[in-house]
Write a protein that holds these residues in place. Structure first.
Motif, PDB file in Angstrom:
ATOM      1  N   ASN A  22       0.835  -1.194   0.000  1.00  0.00           N
ATOM      2  CA  ASN A  22       0.000   0.000   0.000  1.00  0.00           C
ATOM      3  C   ASN A  22       0.868   1.241   0.000  1.00  0.00           C
ATOM      4  O   ASN A  22       2.066   1.187   0.292  1.00  0.00           O
ATOM      5  CB  ASN A  22      -0.932  -0.002   1.216  1.00  0.00           C
ATOM      6  CG  ASN A  22      -2.066  -0.981   1.046  1.00  0.00           C
ATOM      7  OD1 ASN A  22      -2.664  -1.056  -0.022  1.00  0.00           O
ATOM      8  ND2 ASN A  22      -2.339  -1.750   2.084  1.00  0.00           N
ATOM      9  N   HIS A  23       0.226   2.349  -0.289  1.00  0.00           N
ATOM     10  CA  HIS A  23       0.921   3.630  -0.332  1.00  0.00           C
ATOM     11  C   HIS A  23       0.962   4.265   1.056  1.00  0.00           C
ATOM     12  O   HIS A  23      -0.010   4.184   1.816  1.00  0.00           O
ATOM     13  CB  HIS A  23       0.196   4.588  -1.284  1.00  0.00           C
ATOM     14  CG  HIS A  23       0.631   6.004  -1.096  1.00  0.00           C
ATOM     15  ND1 HIS A  23       1.729   6.535  -1.737  1.00  0.00           N
ATOM     16  CD2 HIS A  23       0.143   6.991  -0.306  1.00  0.00           C
ATOM     17  CE1 HIS A  23       1.893   7.778  -1.366  1.00  0.00           C
ATOM     18  NE2 HIS A  23       0.934   8.088  -0.498  1.00  0.00           N
ATOM     19  N   ALA A  24       2.052   4.923   1.359  1.00  0.00           N
ATOM     20  CA  ALA A  24       2.137   5.847   2.495  1.00  0.00           C
ATOM     21  C   ALA A  24       3.166   6.910   2.125  1.00  0.00           C
ATOM     22  O   ALA A  24       4.187   6.599   1.508  1.00  0.00           O
ATOM     23  CB  ALA A  24       2.548   5.131   3.773  1.00  0.00           C
ATOM     24  N   CYS A  25       2.881   8.140   2.499  1.00  0.00           N
ATOM     25  CA  CYS A  25       3.839   9.218   2.204  1.00  0.00           C
ATOM     26  C   CYS A  25       5.118   9.023   3.014  1.00  0.00           C
ATOM     27  O   CYS A  25       6.192   9.387   2.552  1.00  0.00           O
ATOM     28  CB  CYS A  25       3.196  10.568   2.487  1.00  0.00           C
ATOM     29  SG  CYS A  25       1.765  10.918   1.428  1.00  0.00           S
ATOM     30  N   GLY A  26       5.008   8.464   4.204  1.00  0.00           N
ATOM     31  CA  GLY A  26       6.175   8.154   5.025  1.00  0.00           C
ATOM     32  C   GLY A  26       6.466   6.671   4.929  1.00  0.00           C
ATOM     33  O   GLY A  26       6.419   5.959   5.934  1.00  0.00           O
TER      34      GLY A  26
ATOM     35  N   VAL B  54      -6.326  10.647  -3.801  1.00  0.00           N
ATOM     36  CA  VAL B  54      -6.097  11.292  -2.512  1.00  0.00           C
ATOM     37  C   VAL B  54      -5.495  10.301  -1.510  1.00  0.00           C
ATOM     38  O   VAL B  54      -5.766   9.101  -1.558  1.00  0.00           O
ATOM     39  CB  VAL B  54      -7.409  11.910  -1.964  1.00  0.00           C
ATOM     40  CG1 VAL B  54      -8.388  10.830  -1.554  1.00  0.00           C
ATOM     41  CG2 VAL B  54      -7.113  12.860  -0.823  1.00  0.00           C
ATOM     42  N   CYS B  55      -4.626  10.801  -0.653  1.00  0.00           N
ATOM     43  CA  CYS B  55      -3.981   9.966   0.358  1.00  0.00           C
ATOM     44  C   CYS B  55      -4.519  10.314   1.735  1.00  0.00           C
ATOM     45  O   CYS B  55      -4.685  11.478   2.076  1.00  0.00           O
ATOM     46  CB  CYS B  55      -2.464  10.194   0.327  1.00  0.00           C
ATOM     47  SG  CYS B  55      -1.601   9.237   1.592  1.00  0.00           S
ATOM     48  N   HIS B  56      -4.737   9.263   2.534  1.00  0.00           N
ATOM     49  CA  HIS B  56      -5.180   9.421   3.917  1.00  0.00           C
ATOM     50  C   HIS B  56      -4.251   8.654   4.844  1.00  0.00           C
ATOM     51  O   HIS B  56      -4.695   8.079   5.838  1.00  0.00           O
ATOM     52  CB  HIS B  56      -6.611   8.883   4.090  1.00  0.00           C
ATOM     53  CG  HIS B  56      -7.627   9.545   3.224  1.00  0.00           C
ATOM     54  ND1 HIS B  56      -8.153  10.781   3.505  1.00  0.00           N
ATOM     55  CD2 HIS B  56      -8.205   9.145   2.061  1.00  0.00           C
ATOM     56  CE1 HIS B  56      -9.021  11.108   2.564  1.00  0.00           C
ATOM     57  NE2 HIS B  56      -9.072  10.140   1.676  1.00  0.00           N
ATOM     58  N   CYS B  57      -2.966   8.629   4.512  1.00  0.00           N
ATOM     59  CA  CYS B  57      -2.044   7.779   5.278  1.00  0.00           C
ATOM     60  C   CYS B  57      -1.856   8.236   6.720  1.00  0.00           C
ATOM     61  O   CYS B  57      -1.470   7.449   7.575  1.00  0.00           O
ATOM     62  CB  CYS B  57      -0.700   7.650   4.564  1.00  0.00           C
ATOM     63  SG  CYS B  57       0.355   9.112   4.662  1.00  0.00           S
ATOM     64  N   GLY B  58      -2.094   9.496   6.991  1.00  0.00           N
ATOM     65  CA  GLY B  58      -1.988   9.981   8.359  1.00  0.00           C
ATOM     66  C   GLY B  58      -0.579  10.345   8.796  1.00  0.00           C
ATOM     67  O   GLY B  58      -0.379  10.744   9.942  1.00  0.00           O
TER      68      GLY B  58
ATOM     69  N   THR C  76       4.075  13.863   7.425  1.00  0.00           N
ATOM     70  CA  THR C  76       4.551  14.390   6.154  1.00  0.00           C
ATOM     71  C   THR C  76       3.585  14.125   4.998  1.00  0.00           C
ATOM     72  O   THR C  76       3.949  14.310   3.838  1.00  0.00           O
ATOM     73  CB  THR C  76       5.913  13.782   5.808  1.00  0.00           C
ATOM     74  OG1 THR C  76       5.769  12.351   5.801  1.00  0.00           O
ATOM     75  CG2 THR C  76       6.986  14.192   6.807  1.00  0.00           C
ATOM     76  N   CYS C  77       2.361  13.698   5.289  1.00  0.00           N
ATOM     77  CA  CYS C  77       1.395  13.359   4.229  1.00  0.00           C
ATOM     78  C   CYS C  77       1.173  14.564   3.308  1.00  0.00           C
ATOM     79  O   CYS C  77       0.886  15.654   3.758  1.00  0.00           O
ATOM     80  CB  CYS C  77       0.058  12.921   4.829  1.00  0.00           C
ATOM     81  SG  CYS C  77      -1.146  12.446   3.571  1.00  0.00           S
ATOM     82  N   ARG C  78       1.311  14.305   1.997  1.00  0.00           N
ATOM     83  CA  ARG C  78       1.088  15.374   1.026  1.00  0.00           C
ATOM     84  C   ARG C  78      -0.307  15.298   0.419  1.00  0.00           C
ATOM     85  O   ARG C  78      -0.612  15.973  -0.547  1.00  0.00           O
ATOM     86  CB  ARG C  78       2.165  15.361  -0.046  1.00  0.00           C
ATOM     87  CG  ARG C  78       2.227  14.118  -0.893  1.00  0.00           C
ATOM     88  CD  ARG C  78       3.340  14.175  -1.937  1.00  0.00           C
ATOM     89  NE  ARG C  78       3.271  13.011  -2.766  1.00  0.00           N
ATOM     90  CZ  ARG C  78       3.777  11.829  -2.436  1.00  0.00           C
ATOM     91  NH1 ARG C  78       4.447  11.701  -1.323  1.00  0.00           N
ATOM     92  NH2 ARG C  78       3.628  10.792  -3.231  1.00  0.00           N
ATOM     93  N   ARG C  79      -1.154  14.401   0.978  1.00  0.00           N
ATOM     94  CA  ARG C  79      -2.573  14.282   0.621  1.00  0.00           C
ATOM     95  C   ARG C  79      -2.789  13.759  -0.790  1.00  0.00           C
ATOM     96  O   ARG C  79      -3.861  13.933  -1.366  1.00  0.00           O
ATOM     97  CB  ARG C  79      -3.319  15.601   0.815  1.00  0.00           C
ATOM     98  CG  ARG C  79      -3.128  16.250   2.176  1.00  0.00           C
ATOM     99  CD  ARG C  79      -3.732  15.515   3.321  1.00  0.00           C
ATOM    100  NE  ARG C  79      -5.191  15.491   3.180  1.00  0.00           N
ATOM    101  CZ  ARG C  79      -5.974  14.626   3.780  1.00  0.00           C
ATOM    102  NH1 ARG C  79      -5.453  13.721   4.572  1.00  0.00           N
ATOM    103  NH2 ARG C  79      -7.251  14.646   3.599  1.00  0.00           N
ATOM    104  N   SER C  80      -1.797  13.082  -1.361  1.00  0.00           N
ATOM    105  CA  SER C  80      -1.932  12.539  -2.703  1.00  0.00           C
ATOM    106  C   SER C  80      -0.943  11.394  -2.912  1.00  0.00           C
ATOM    107  O   SER C  80       0.174  11.435  -2.397  1.00  0.00           O
ATOM    108  CB  SER C  80      -1.669  13.626  -3.744  1.00  0.00           C
ATOM    109  OG  SER C  80      -1.775  13.081  -5.039  1.00  0.00           O
TER     110      SER C  80
HETATM  111 ZN    ZN Z   1      -0.123  10.491   2.736  1.00  0.00          ZN
END
Ligand code: ZN
Length: 102
Positions: free
Chosen positions: A34-38, A85-89, A92-96
């Motif tokens: 899965n995706h996560a910004c961090g 859209v990203c909701h990783c929490g 550093t989440c860039r919301r995408s």
């Molecule tokens: Zn994110």
């Protein structure tokens, strides 16, 4: 190497020689990342193959994430932004999940 996103969340890894690897085919376990910004992993190209490498210490049972940084071939409309859209929490989440939202 770029990751390509399309509707249905099929992810392609574009190699430096313009070939493409479909990360969802052949039972490849990378399709479960899965995706996560961090993220705690990254996709690394080596000799025409993609390897998922840890970028930090990972505990047993911890979920593996990569930062998709998706590239898309369509205009960046509000609808497209909402699709990725990203909701990783992460702090550093860039919301995408897109590489660029500009
Ligand atoms: Zn994110």
């Amino acid at each position: 190497m770029k990751k390509r996103g399309v509707i249905g969340h099929t992810f392609h890894f574009a190699l430096s020689d313009d070939r493409v690897i479909d990360g969802s085919r052949g039972g490849n376990s990378a399709r479960w990342l899965n995706h996560a910004c961090g993220a705690n992993c990254e996709a690394v190209e080596d000799a025409g193959r993609i390897f998922i490498e840890a970028t930090s210490s990972i505990d047993v049972g911890e979920e593996l994430f990569i930062d998709y940084q998706l590239a898309i071939d369509e205009p960046l409309t509000e609808s497209v932004r909402n699709r990725y859209v990203c909701h990783c929490g992460a702090i550093t989440c860039r919301r995408s999940m897109l590489a660029s939202v500009a």
